[in-house]
Design an enzyme around this catalytic site. Structure first.
Site, PDB file in Angstrom:
ATOM      1  CG  ASP A  11      -1.985  -1.047   1.161  1.00  0.00           C
ATOM      2  OD1 ASP A  11      -2.250  -1.536   0.047  1.00  0.00           O
ATOM      3  OD2 ASP A  11      -2.567  -1.383   2.208  1.00  0.00           O
ATOM      4  CG  ASP A 130     -12.645  -2.693  -1.436  1.00  0.00           C
ATOM      5  OD1 ASP A 130     -11.799  -3.583  -1.621  1.00  0.00           O
ATOM      6  OD2 ASP A 130     -12.372  -1.469  -1.502  1.00  0.00           O
TER       7      ASP A 130
END
Lengths: 252, 223
Positions: A11, A130
């Protein structure tokens, strides 16, 4: 025989890796290119960069990271975060990404998936989903980094984007992400069994057994993890040996 | 010495060029690596590489759109017999025709057609057994007898893994042209070749050490 892939995920925020910075002191773990080189040397099967800032100014930083990584690491590279239009996909492919992950923009405008797949081929279009459980056996998708509920059924959505040309699904359980309590196996299996493209399981890995479960019980083709690798807790090779011991075909 | 990577608007040219640069350094090859859409560059290239990512028809159209490129490739590869490497769709383009979204003409250099990978048992949803398309990930290379004797491929004997991502594959008209296969549901062509021409379905530029080794051996190839 095709092998299950283990994919470390980095990330990236303003050009730095945001997980595990203070825990690894062998190299500057905050530098994504250095991290990528380490995972390349460890035999990771692919790498994933997710740009979590995804602001306009951050794009150039991301392009720079991808350019540098692609010139040093000869392995498949998936890049996502803030991909909104076909032009964004093109730019990422041009600097060296092999696959581009589209998340929110695919929900708000499904045609983007079709346009990108027709232009560049399904093999490089990953749709990131998601999902959050609404009730047992029912999951809905969220967008904008998990901040916006859509009410859209995750299984229906997965089928839809595959029909539009997505070549792979990166499936993250929002309930499990960051908990280290394992993948949402029911979700992973429901999506994997509903579509014909590979599914990457993501969100919740805390032990090596979790990786194994994602494949055997979740039917995933690949497993993605961040913190267990960044924190130096396990190496890629340890993860692969553990999976091989459980009877899973991996590249060692 | 000059290696030319043909730029016809398709493919990860940068990754291919970078991987060749690394391989050249590793094996002490001192030539120039050029990415070009200019047929003149191809005519006097010592090594020619045709990469390719995407659909067969799009790639075939992109190549045809480069005026004079077809003749330059014919001259350098077919007449002058200089070493040629096709990668992924670049390999598939060596076939007579491709059947992805319609029928498209290929270069016709190696007998065969590019056909959809057959899904193995559609009822079985066990991962990795040939049910999911694209065939995506690391798979074992199995060299044929000809492949084991091939100067560029023989370094990849013994079950080496390479990175694949494709939904169509090269069904060879003549099995003697098949240099390597991989198993996914059934057998898929992983490498094909004849004389000075070589094509690989996998991505050497994404196959870490095994891929760099193949590229280095290609640079040393004197067919």
């Amino acid at each position: 025989m095709l092998k299950v892939r283990i994919i470390p995920c980095l990330d990236v925020d303003k050009g730095r890796v945001v997980k595990g910075i203070s825990f690894v002191n062998l190299v500057d773990a905050g530098d994504p290119v250095e991290q990528a080189r380490r995972y390349d040397a460890e035999g990771a099967d692919e790498l994933c960069f997710l740009d979590i800032t995804a602001s306009h100014e951050a794009r150039d930083t991301l392009y720079d990271i991808v350019t540098k990584t692609a010139s040093q690491c000869f392995m498949p590279l998936t890049v996502g975060g803030g991909v909104r239009k076909v032009e964004d996909v093109r730019n990422l492919l041009l600097v060296g990404a092999d696959k581009v992950a589209i998340n929110t923009a695919a929900v708000t405008r499904r045609e983007l998936v079709r346009e990108a797949a027709e232009k560049f081929g399904s093999q490089c279009i990953v749709v990131a989903i998601d999902a959050k459980q609404a009730r047992p056996g029912k999951w809905v998708i969220w967008t904008h980094g998990g901040r916006t509920a859509t009410g859209i059924d995750a299984i229906d959505y997965a089928r839809e984007i595959v029909a539009l040309g997505a070549g792979e699904i990166l499936l993250t359980s929002m309930d499990r992400d960051g908990t280290r309590s394992g993948f949402d196996l029911a979700l992973t299996r429901a999506i994997s069994d509903a579509v014909s493209v590979p599914v990457i399981a993501s969100g919740g890995v805390g032990t090596l057994d979790h990786l194994t479960q994602g494949v055997i019980e979740g039917h995933a083709s690949a497993v993605l993890a961040a913190s267990i690798f960044h924190f130096g807790e396990f190496s890629i090779q340890q993860a692969k040996r553990h999976m091989a011991d459980a009877g899973i075909a991996v590249r060692v | 010495m000059k290696l030319v990577i043909i730029n016809y608007g398709s493919g990860n040219l940068r990754s291919v060029a970078k991987a060749f640069e690394r391989a050249a350094g590793d094996c002490g090859w001192a030539g120039r690596i050029v990415v070009s859409e200019d047929p003149a560059q191809v005519r006097d290239a010592d090594y020619i590489v045709l990469p390719g990512v995407g659909a067969f028809g799009d790639c075939a159209r992109g190549l045809q759109a480069l005026s004079g490129m077809d003749a330059a490739m014919q001259y350098a590869v077919r007449e002058q017999k200089r070493p040629f490497l096709g990668i992924c769709v670049g390999m598939q383009l060596m076939a007579d025709r491709g059947l992805e979204h319609g029928v498209h003409q290929g270069l016709g250099w190696i007998n065969g057609e590019v056909v959809e990978i057959e899904r193995s048992d559609p009822q079985s949803k066990i991962p990795l057994m040939g049910w999911r398309i694209p065939h995506m990930g690391w798979n074992t290379l199995s060299l044929t007898g000809t492949g084991r004797a091939h100067p560029v491929l023989r370094g990849l004997a013994g079950g080496v893994h390479c990175y694949f991502v494709h939904s169509y594959h090269f069904a060879a008209g003549d099995t003697r042209d098949v240099l390597a296969e991989t198993e996914y549901g059934g057998r898929l062509t992983a490498a094909i070749g004849r004389d000075n021409m070589l094509g690989v379905q996998f991505h050497p530029e994404k196959s870490q050490a095994a891929g760099l080794r193949l590229l280095a051996d290609f640079l040393r190839w004197k067919p």
